[in-house]
Motif scaffolding. Structure first.
Motif, PDB file in Angstrom:
ATOM      1  N   HIS A 113       0.760  -1.324  -0.059  1.00  0.00           N
ATOM      2  CA  HIS A 113       0.357  -0.054  -0.268  1.00  0.00           C
ATOM      3  C   HIS A 113       1.117   1.424  -0.130  1.00  0.00           C
ATOM      4  O   HIS A 113       0.728   2.850  -0.951  1.00  0.00           O
ATOM      5  N   TYR A 114       1.925   1.067   0.684  1.00  0.00           N
ATOM      6  CA  TYR A 114       3.225   2.760   1.091  1.00  0.00           C
ATOM      7  C   TYR A 114       3.570   2.440  -0.266  1.00  0.00           C
ATOM      8  O   TYR A 114       3.585   3.603  -0.863  1.00  0.00           O
ATOM      9  N   LEU A 115       3.997   1.479  -1.144  1.00  0.00           N
ATOM     10  CA  LEU A 115       4.692   1.972  -2.233  1.00  0.00           C
ATOM     11  C   LEU A 115       3.305   2.279  -3.384  1.00  0.00           C
ATOM     12  O   LEU A 115       4.001   2.422  -4.646  1.00  0.00           O
ATOM     13  N   ARG A 118       3.856   5.733  -3.465  1.00  0.00           N
ATOM     14  CA  ARG A 118       5.230   6.128  -3.828  1.00  0.00           C
ATOM     15  C   ARG A 118       5.240   6.341  -5.087  1.00  0.00           C
ATOM     16  O   ARG A 118       5.675   7.302  -6.091  1.00  0.00           O
ATOM     17  N   LEU A 119       4.929   5.123  -5.785  1.00  0.00           N
ATOM     18  CA  LEU A 119       4.607   5.324  -6.590  1.00  0.00           C
ATOM     19  C   LEU A 119       4.182   5.915  -7.855  1.00  0.00           C
ATOM     20  O   LEU A 119       4.359   6.246  -9.013  1.00  0.00           O
ATOM     21  N   SER A 120       2.693   6.053  -7.918  1.00  0.00           N
ATOM     22  CA  SER A 120       2.057   6.658  -8.158  1.00  0.00           C
ATOM     23  C   SER A 120       1.979   8.112  -8.086  1.00  0.00           C
ATOM     24  O   SER A 120       1.179   8.889  -8.719  1.00  0.00           O
ATOM     25  N   GLY A 121       2.413   8.882  -7.314  1.00  0.00           N
ATOM     26  CA  GLY A 121       2.479  10.077  -6.328  1.00  0.00           C
ATOM     27  C   GLY A 121       1.682  10.316  -5.866  1.00  0.00           C
ATOM     28  O   GLY A 121       1.297  12.353  -5.527  1.00  0.00           O
ATOM     29  N   ARG A 122       1.088  10.081  -5.185  1.00  0.00           N
ATOM     30  CA  ARG A 122       0.003  10.121  -4.494  1.00  0.00           C
ATOM     31  C   ARG A 122       0.325   9.774  -3.008  1.00  0.00           C
ATOM     32  O   ARG A 122      -0.144   9.599  -2.246  1.00  0.00           O
ATOM     33  N   ASN A 123       1.330  10.580  -2.391  1.00  0.00           N
ATOM     34  CA  ASN A 123       1.932  10.904  -0.976  1.00  0.00           C
ATOM     35  C   ASN A 123       0.958  11.214  -0.637  1.00  0.00           C
ATOM     36  O   ASN A 123       0.816  11.011   0.947  1.00  0.00           O
ATOM     37  N   ALA A 124       0.567  12.782  -0.125  1.00  0.00           N
ATOM     38  CA  ALA A 124      -0.452  13.047   0.478  1.00  0.00           C
ATOM     39  C   ALA A 124      -1.895  12.749   0.734  1.00  0.00           C
ATOM     40  O   ALA A 124      -2.280  11.856   1.520  1.00  0.00           O
ATOM     41  N   GLU A 125      -2.746  11.609  -1.201  1.00  0.00           N
ATOM     42  CA  GLU A 125      -3.117  10.926  -0.354  1.00  0.00           C
ATOM     43  C   GLU A 125      -2.452   9.489   0.927  1.00  0.00           C
ATOM     44  O   GLU A 125      -3.562   8.786   2.277  1.00  0.00           O
ATOM     45  N   LEU A 126      -2.362   9.076   0.628  1.00  0.00           N
ATOM     46  CA  LEU A 126      -1.418   7.978   1.867  1.00  0.00           C
ATOM     47  C   LEU A 126      -0.748   8.082   3.233  1.00  0.00           C
ATOM     48  O   LEU A 126      -1.109   7.978   4.212  1.00  0.00           O
ATOM     49  N   TYR A 127      -0.774   9.609   3.480  1.00  0.00           N
ATOM     50  CA  TYR A 127       0.113  10.163   4.801  1.00  0.00           C
ATOM     51  C   TYR A 127      -2.013  10.365   5.523  1.00  0.00           C
ATOM     52  O   TYR A 127      -1.918  10.552   7.136  1.00  0.00           O
ATOM     53  N   ALA A 128      -3.000  10.999   4.769  1.00  0.00           N
ATOM     54  CA  ALA A 128      -4.361  11.102   5.425  1.00  0.00           C
ATOM     55  C   ALA A 128      -5.018   9.969   5.378  1.00  0.00           C
ATOM     56  O   ALA A 128      -5.911  10.067   6.447  1.00  0.00           O
ATOM     57  N   ILE A 245       6.954   0.806   8.006  1.00  0.00           N
ATOM     58  CA  ILE A 245       6.915   2.141   8.908  1.00  0.00           C
ATOM     59  C   ILE A 245       7.335   3.433   9.016  1.00  0.00           C
ATOM     60  O   ILE A 245       7.233   4.415   8.908  1.00  0.00           O
ATOM     61  N   ILE A 246       8.503   3.713   7.663  1.00  0.00           N
ATOM     62  CA  ILE A 246       8.174   4.679   7.026  1.00  0.00           C
ATOM     63  C   ILE A 246       7.357   5.674   6.463  1.00  0.00           C
ATOM     64  O   ILE A 246       7.268   7.000   6.146  1.00  0.00           O
ATOM     65  N   ALA A 247       5.935   4.889   6.071  1.00  0.00           N
ATOM     66  CA  ALA A 247       5.142   5.816   5.585  1.00  0.00           C
ATOM     67  C   ALA A 247       4.604   6.522   6.559  1.00  0.00           C
ATOM     68  O   ALA A 247       3.761   8.052   7.021  1.00  0.00           O
ATOM     69  N   ALA A 248       4.701   5.806   8.578  1.00  0.00           N
ATOM     70  CA  ALA A 248       4.402   6.165   9.607  1.00  0.00           C
ATOM     71  C   ALA A 248       5.386   8.104   9.206  1.00  0.00           C
ATOM     72  O   ALA A 248       4.829   8.682  10.108  1.00  0.00           O
ATOM     73  N   TYR A 249       6.121   7.252  10.125  1.00  0.00           N
ATOM     74  CA  TYR A 249       7.443   8.609   9.529  1.00  0.00           C
ATOM     75  C   TYR A 249       7.224   9.465   8.339  1.00  0.00           C
ATOM     76  O   TYR A 249       7.632  11.120   9.410  1.00  0.00           O
ATOM     77  N   ASP A 250       7.280   9.494   7.333  1.00  0.00           N
ATOM     78  CA  ASP A 250       6.583  10.162   6.130  1.00  0.00           C
ATOM     79  C   ASP A 250       5.563  11.054   6.839  1.00  0.00           C
ATOM     80  O   ASP A 250       5.679  12.754   7.105  1.00  0.00           O
TER      81      ASP A 250
END
Length: 294
Positions: A113-115, A118-128, A245-250
């Motif tokens: 899910h995290y990758l 990142r690969l799609s460039g939708r980091n903001a959605e991931l952080y949400a 866990i990097i996703a949580a730190y990001d």
């Protein structure tokens, strides 16, 4: 009158040849020979002259069980140990193995899910997907252990250091807060930190006496952890593993940056739940950053 001579039945007259047995067990002769070498399924008889293997019919069930365990991707060494156990112990062994598989799947699902983000460039959605909050924590003395470790060594060291420090804290007035790990530098497969495992203690003097009694070879020390504000997000056991866990730190870093908060210290993980009794989807840890107040 001639005396009847008894006829001695040969083992192969009573047993199944490897070809017949393989067909009945739904295995190949090659697999049976491998299982024999590994001690998974030994033939009932091996002809001393020809070397042919023969099996009993009641071994078919064991052969099929071995084949089914292989369908679970269980290593042959694990199967060898399991087939030597009785029914109940074998079932419990399978439960332990499968719990580990489910835990790895949960970790891989979280990482995928995290990758994907990142690969799609939708980091903001991931952080949400992470709920980020702040909390003010009081100053406290901690008993700590610092170690240079890479990512692969980290889980084992965190568990063992927590056990050592928590036992010591019991003799130092108890623990007024949960165990946490501070990362003074990056820990990856290439970078070894260091990381600091910390346990709050109620009696700082008793903790200093305990640390001094461990001798020069010990990493244990006592220090004062200042009062501070933490920006944090709560994650599940499946999310704790590296690199997911990097996703949580990001997410925590992005949340703090969006609000113009100044980070004042190294990142940390606060372990507030019992690790062993927690399942992959249970919340066990806060990923946190200290920030300036006001």
């Amino acid at each position: 009158m001639t005396e009847d001579v008894p006829v001695i039945a040969r083992p192969q007259d009573e047993l199944l040849s490897i070809g017949v047995f393989a067909a009945r067990a739904r295995l190949s002769p090659k697999a049976l020979r491998l299982y024999d070498r590994l001690g998974l399924l030994e033939p009932a008889h091996v002809d001393e002259v020809s070397g042919y293997r023969y099996y009993r019919e009641d071994q078919i069930e064991q052969a099929r069980t071995v084949a089914l365990l292989r369908r679970l991707d269980m290593p042959l060494a694990d199967i060898a140990g399991m087939v030597r156990l009785d029914g109940e112990r074998a079932a419990r062994s399978l439960d332990v193995y499968w719990a580990g598989i489910e835990e790895r799947f949960a970790e891989q699902r979280t990482l995928a899910h995290y990758l994907r983000g990142r690969l799609s460039g939708r980091n903001a959605e991931l952080y949400a997907t992470f709920e980020v909050k702040t909390v003010d924590v009081p100053r406290t003395h901690v008993l700590s252990e610092t170690r240079h470790v890479v990512a692969g060594e980290l889980p084992s060291w965190i568990g063992s250091s927590a056990e050592r420090l928590e036992k010591a804290a019991e003799r130092c007035g108890g623990m007024p807060g949960p165990h946490f790990v501070v990362y003074h530098a990056e820990v990856t497969e290439e970078s070894d930190g260091p990381a600091e495992s910390c346990v709050p203690v109620a009696d700082a003097e008793a903790a200093r006496a305990w640390a001094a009694g461990q001798g020069r070879s010990s990493d244990a020390k006592v220090r004062l952890e200042p009062a501070q504000r933490l920006v944090y997000t709560r994650i599940t056991k499946a999310q704790v593993g590296y690199p997911q866990i990097i996703a949580a730190y990001d997410a925590v870093e992005a949340w703090a940056a969006e609000r113009g908060l100044t980070v004042t210290g190294p990142c940390r993980e606060v372990y507030f739940a019992d690790w062993e009794s927690s399942g992959p989807e249970d919340e066990v840890c806060d990923v946190a950053l200290p920030v300036a107040v006001g």
